[in-house]
Design a protein around this motif. Structure first.
Motif, PDB file in Angstrom:
ATOM      1  N   GLU A 102      -0.948   6.643   6.213  1.00 35.14           N
ATOM      2  CA  GLU A 102      -1.447   8.009   6.475  1.00 35.14           C
ATOM      3  C   GLU A 102      -1.824   8.498   4.985  1.00 35.14           C
ATOM      4  OE1 GLU A 102       1.196  10.194   8.648  1.00 35.14           O
ATOM      5  OE2 GLU A 102       0.881   8.947  10.347  1.00 35.14           O
ATOM      6  N   LYS A 103      -2.833   9.570   5.123  1.00 29.99           N
ATOM      7  CA  LYS A 103      -3.160  10.366   3.765  1.00 29.99           C
ATOM      8  C   LYS A 103      -1.979  11.399   3.553  1.00 29.99           C
ATOM      9  CE  LYS A 103      -8.181  10.221   4.467  1.00 29.99           C
ATOM     10  NZ  LYS A 103      -9.397  11.188   4.544  1.00 29.99           N
ATOM     11  N   VAL A 104      -2.139  11.866   2.342  1.00 25.25           N
ATOM     12  CA  VAL A 104      -1.151  12.839   2.149  1.00 25.25           C
ATOM     13  C   VAL A 104      -1.482  14.190   2.386  1.00 25.25           C
ATOM     14  CG1 VAL A 104       0.061  13.963   0.007  1.00 25.25           C
ATOM     15  CG2 VAL A 104      -0.406  11.667  -0.125  1.00 25.25           C
ATOM     16  N   PRO A 105      -0.897  15.108   3.172  1.00 24.55           N
ATOM     17  CA  PRO A 105      -1.253  16.400   3.672  1.00 24.55           C
ATOM     18  C   PRO A 105      -1.361  17.157   2.550  1.00 24.55           C
ATOM     19  CG  PRO A 105       1.107  15.929   4.168  1.00 24.55           C
ATOM     20  CD  PRO A 105       0.727  14.511   3.460  1.00 24.55           C
ATOM     21  N   ILE A 108     -10.142 -11.661   4.424  1.00 22.95           N
ATOM     22  CA  ILE A 108      -8.832 -11.521   5.012  1.00 22.95           C
ATOM     23  C   ILE A 108      -8.744 -11.515   6.425  1.00 22.95           C
ATOM     24  CG2 ILE A 108      -7.901 -10.706   2.509  1.00 22.95           C
ATOM     25  CD1 ILE A 108      -8.070  -7.883   3.718  1.00 22.95           C
ATOM     26  N   THR A 109      -7.848 -11.507   6.982  1.00 17.06           N
ATOM     27  CA  THR A 109      -7.973 -11.409   8.386  1.00 17.06           C
ATOM     28  C   THR A 109      -7.030  -9.880   8.796  1.00 17.06           C
ATOM     29  OG1 THR A 109      -5.570 -12.457   8.431  1.00 17.06           O
ATOM     30  CG2 THR A 109      -7.453 -13.765   8.620  1.00 17.06           C
ATOM     31  N   TYR A 110      -6.561  -9.366   7.979  1.00 13.98           N
ATOM     32  CA  TYR A 110      -5.947  -7.977   8.376  1.00 13.98           C
ATOM     33  C   TYR A 110      -6.113  -6.739   7.268  1.00 13.98           C
ATOM     34  CZ  TYR A 110      -2.191  -4.472   9.427  1.00 13.98           C
ATOM     35  OH  TYR A 110      -1.555  -3.306   9.600  1.00 13.98           O
ATOM     36  N   ASN A 111      -6.382  -5.764   7.646  1.00 19.82           N
ATOM     37  CA  ASN A 111      -6.422  -4.517   6.683  1.00 19.82           C
ATOM     38  C   ASN A 111      -5.146  -3.979   6.560  1.00 19.82           C
ATOM     39  OD1 ASN A 111      -7.193  -2.393   5.333  1.00 19.82           O
ATOM     40  ND2 ASN A 111      -9.158  -1.820   6.372  1.00 19.82           N
ATOM     41  N   PRO A 112      -4.538  -4.138   5.427  1.00 15.92           N
ATOM     42  CA  PRO A 112      -3.279  -3.376   5.190  1.00 15.92           C
ATOM     43  C   PRO A 112      -3.054  -2.030   5.078  1.00 15.92           C
ATOM     44  CG  PRO A 112      -4.054  -4.433   3.156  1.00 15.92           C
ATOM     45  CD  PRO A 112      -4.908  -4.815   4.199  1.00 15.92           C
ATOM     46  N   THR A 113      -4.374  -1.231   5.113  1.00 11.87           N
ATOM     47  CA  THR A 113      -4.541   0.179   4.737  1.00 11.87           C
ATOM     48  C   THR A 113      -4.577   0.902   6.237  1.00 11.87           C
ATOM     49  OG1 THR A 113      -6.835   0.176   4.490  1.00 11.87           O
ATOM     50  CG2 THR A 113      -5.547  -0.072   2.562  1.00 11.87           C
ATOM     51  N   ILE A 164       0.789  -1.401   0.110  1.00 11.80           N
ATOM     52  CA  ILE A 164      -0.095  -0.068   0.024  1.00 11.80           C
ATOM     53  C   ILE A 164       0.737   1.232   0.061  1.00 11.80           C
ATOM     54  CG2 ILE A 164      -1.742   1.303   1.212  1.00 11.80           C
ATOM     55  CD1 ILE A 164      -2.760  -1.228   0.012  1.00 11.80           C
ATOM     56  N   ARG A 165       1.854   1.122   0.811  1.00 11.60           N
ATOM     57  CA  ARG A 165       2.785   2.509   0.854  1.00 11.60           C
ATOM     58  C   ARG A 165       3.534   2.681  -0.569  1.00 11.60           C
ATOM     59  NH1 ARG A 165       4.316   0.335   5.759  1.00 11.60           N
ATOM     60  NH2 ARG A 165       3.406   1.102   7.793  1.00 11.60           N
ATOM     61  N   ASN A 166       3.917   1.630  -1.140  1.00  5.95           N
ATOM     62  CA  ASN A 166       4.571   1.378  -2.215  1.00  5.95           C
ATOM     63  C   ASN A 166       3.659   2.206  -3.363  1.00  5.95           C
ATOM     64  OD1 ASN A 166       7.285   0.502  -1.340  1.00  5.95           O
ATOM     65  ND2 ASN A 166       6.743  -1.459  -1.967  1.00  5.95           N
ATOM     66  N   TYR A 167       2.542   1.700  -3.323  1.00  2.00           N
ATOM     67  CA  TYR A 167       1.531   2.169  -4.332  1.00  2.00           C
ATOM     68  C   TYR A 167       1.398   3.837  -4.106  1.00  2.00           C
ATOM     69  CZ  TYR A 167      -2.815   2.504  -7.118  1.00  2.00           C
ATOM     70  OH  TYR A 167      -3.920   2.791  -8.152  1.00  2.00           O
ATOM     71  N   LYS A 168       1.468   4.136  -3.028  1.00  2.00           N
ATOM     72  CA  LYS A 168       0.995   5.660  -2.453  1.00  2.00           C
ATOM     73  C   LYS A 168       2.274   6.314  -3.125  1.00  2.00           C
ATOM     74  CE  LYS A 168       1.160   8.596   1.653  1.00  2.00           C
ATOM     75  NZ  LYS A 168       1.107   8.648   3.183  1.00  2.00           N
ATOM     76  N   LEU A 191      -0.016  12.590  -8.872  1.00  2.00           N
ATOM     77  CA  LEU A 191      -1.292  13.138  -8.727  1.00  2.00           C
ATOM     78  C   LEU A 191      -1.432  14.310  -7.551  1.00  2.00           C
ATOM     79  CD1 LEU A 191      -3.222   9.770  -8.947  1.00  2.00           C
ATOM     80  CD2 LEU A 191      -2.504  11.519 -10.854  1.00  2.00           C
ATOM     81  N   SER A 192      -2.371  14.793  -7.659  1.00  2.00           N
ATOM     82  CA  SER A 192      -2.641  15.859  -6.456  1.00  2.00           C
ATOM     83  C   SER A 192      -2.953  15.205  -4.964  1.00  2.00           C
ATOM     84  CB  SER A 192      -3.823  16.823  -6.774  1.00  2.00           C
ATOM     85  OG  SER A 192      -5.131  15.992  -6.838  1.00  2.00           O
ATOM     86  N   PRO A 193      -2.563  15.980  -4.003  1.00  2.00           N
ATOM     87  CA  PRO A 193      -2.876  15.134  -2.754  1.00  2.00           C
ATOM     88  C   PRO A 193      -4.526  14.696  -2.644  1.00  2.00           C
ATOM     89  CG  PRO A 193      -1.659  17.035  -2.371  1.00  2.00           C
ATOM     90  CD  PRO A 193      -1.981  17.093  -3.902  1.00  2.00           C
ATOM     91  N   ALA A 194      -5.591  15.397  -3.137  1.00  2.00           N
ATOM     92  CA  ALA A 194      -6.784  15.112  -3.151  1.00  2.00           C
ATOM     93  C   ALA A 194      -7.131  13.797  -3.874  1.00  2.00           C
ATOM     94  CB  ALA A 194      -7.732  16.235  -3.502  1.00  2.00           C
ATOM     95  N   SER A 195      -6.475  13.724  -4.962  1.00  2.00           N
ATOM     96  CA  SER A 195      -6.797  12.309  -5.975  1.00  2.00           C
ATOM     97  C   SER A 195      -5.959  11.008  -5.171  1.00  2.00           C
ATOM     98  CB  SER A 195      -5.930  12.640  -7.245  1.00  2.00           C
ATOM     99  OG  SER A 195      -6.668  13.727  -7.843  1.00  2.00           O
ATOM    100  N   ILE A 196      -4.782  11.633  -4.633  1.00  2.00           N
ATOM    101  CA  ILE A 196      -4.181  10.464  -3.892  1.00  2.00           C
ATOM    102  C   ILE A 196      -5.021   9.905  -2.809  1.00  2.00           C
ATOM    103  CG2 ILE A 196      -1.802   9.834  -2.799  1.00  2.00           C
ATOM    104  CD1 ILE A 196      -0.376  11.493  -4.404  1.00  2.00           C
ATOM    105  N   ASN A 197      -5.323  10.986  -2.101  1.00  2.00           N
ATOM    106  CA  ASN A 197      -6.167  10.435  -0.757  1.00  2.00           C
ATOM    107  C   ASN A 197      -7.600   9.914  -0.898  1.00  2.00           C
ATOM    108  OD1 ASN A 197      -4.333  11.491   0.869  1.00  2.00           O
ATOM    109  ND2 ASN A 197      -5.101  13.625   1.129  1.00  2.00           N
ATOM    110  N   GLN A 198      -7.971  10.157  -2.232  1.00  2.00           N
ATOM    111  CA  GLN A 198      -9.208   9.459  -2.814  1.00  2.00           C
ATOM    112  C   GLN A 198      -9.092   8.047  -3.110  1.00  2.00           C
ATOM    113  OE1 GLN A 198     -11.017  11.216  -6.279  1.00  2.00           O
ATOM    114  NE2 GLN A 198     -13.229  10.508  -5.641  1.00  2.00           N
ATOM    115  N   ALA A 199      -7.826   7.872  -3.794  1.00  2.00           N
ATOM    116  CA  ALA A 199      -7.460   6.584  -4.026  1.00  2.00           C
ATOM    117  C   ALA A 199      -7.216   5.678  -2.707  1.00  2.00           C
ATOM    118  CB  ALA A 199      -6.103   6.364  -4.796  1.00  2.00           C
ATOM    119  N   LEU A 200      -6.612   6.210  -1.854  1.00  2.00           N
ATOM    120  CA  LEU A 200      -6.257   5.374  -0.678  1.00  2.00           C
ATOM    121  C   LEU A 200      -7.533   5.183   0.014  1.00  2.00           C
ATOM    122  CD1 LEU A 200      -3.170   7.532   0.572  1.00  2.00           C
ATOM    123  CD2 LEU A 200      -3.219   5.223  -0.596  1.00  2.00           C
ATOM    124  N   ALA A 201      -8.660   6.225   0.301  1.00  2.00           N
ATOM    125  CA  ALA A 201      -9.857   5.928   0.890  1.00  2.00           C
ATOM    126  C   ALA A 201     -10.539   4.683   0.125  1.00  2.00           C
ATOM    127  CB  ALA A 201     -10.702   7.429   0.813  1.00  2.00           C
TER     128      ALA A 201
END
Length: 279
Positions: free
Chosen positions: A70-73, A61-66, A17-21, A36-46
């Motif tokens: 953290e979101k991009v400030p 799955i047993t664990y949520n890797p997200t 997930i961090r590498n994708y970010k 991408l803009s912080p808003a677009s990145i945060n939307q993808a992470l959400a």
């Protein structure tokens, strides 16, 4: 899934997930920018967070890797709304745009719709059938923000005057015909496009000697801020702006609180001056 080379969902961990970010931060965009803009990145992470939360809830799955990503400030954004007096200043230029009276009639109707929070592209896409003499029905809008927008008497009067003028000019006023038409020499009678509306607002700024950078979307921000300033309940205000997410609408709430705080402080200054107080 493609980026993770079709790993099983249970095999995806925090590092993926961090590498994708990081990938989103460095990915070239269509406009030639990097990342991408912080808003677009945060939307993808959400979106990923919601998906993995569902997988966990359903016990796929047993664990949520997200969970620990953290979101991009986002950088501080400049104020996009305008004071009511500034909107009135822009409107003063409507009577002086070009030599044709028809421009003033059409542009006044467009300006009233922009003041009601419509996006410029939404105004361009309107057909005559979208107006029912009381409200404008928006369909096919950005972010699926369709819905009815009730209009003030002033806006209805402007639209009725414009439609009356269209009848006088012999334009087809069937429901599927474009509401706003170009009046330029090359595109006369065709649907008025986004850039025609954009340039109209820019011209108004020049005519009225408006000192700030202005574009149609600032009128939408002004509408949202004024709704909150007027103590319209947030759910009702979101409905009027056709915004589904409370998080997205929060920008207008924050701005309104800032303005109310400024007004309260200015009131304190005035009282302090008269009462010889602290300030």
């Amino acid at each position: 899934q493609v980026w993770c080379k079709f790993k099983c969902w249970a095999e995806i961990g925090d590092v993926d997930i961090r590498n994708y970010k990081t990938h989103l931060k460095n990915r070239p965009t269509k406009s030639g920018k990097v990342g991408l803009s912080p808003a677009s990145i945060n939307q993808a992470l959400a979106t990923l967070h919601s998906f993995f939360k569902w997988l966990t809830t359903k016990r796929y799955i047993t664990y949520n890797p997200t969970l620990n990503v953290e979101k991009v400030p986002a950088p501080p954004t400049e104020t996009k709304d305008m004071e009511v007096a500034a909107v009135r200043q822009l409107a003063e230029g409507l009577d002086y745009r070009g030599q044709q009276e028809s421009l003033s009639i059409r542009d006044t109707a467009i300006f009233e719709l922009l003041k009601h929070g419509l996006r410029a592209m939404e105004v361009s896409n309107l057909n005559i059938g979208n107006y029912n003499s009381q409200a404008i029905q928006i369909s096919g809008a950005k972010w699926r923000s369709d819905g009815a927008v009730p209009l003030s008497p002033k806006a209805r009067q402007a639209l009725d005057s414009y439609l009356g003028w269209c009848v006088q000019q012999g334009f087809d006023t069937a429901s599927e015909e474009p509401l706003f038409r170009s009046l330029s020499r090359n595109g006369y009678g065709k649907r008025l496009g986004y850039w025609g509306i954009y340039e109209m607002v820019k011209d108004l700024a020049v005519i009225s000697a408006f000192p700030e950078n202005v574009h149609p979307h600032r009128l939408r921000h002004t509408f949202g801020t004024q709704l909150v300033m007027g103590d319209v309940q947030p759910d009702y205000a979101r409905k009027l702006m056709r915004i589904k997410s409370p998080v997205t609408f929060d920008r207008y709430t924050r701005r309104a609180v800032e303005k109310k705080a400024e007004d309260a402080f200015n009131d304190l200054i005035e009282r302090s001056d008269s009462d010889s107080g602290l300030f």
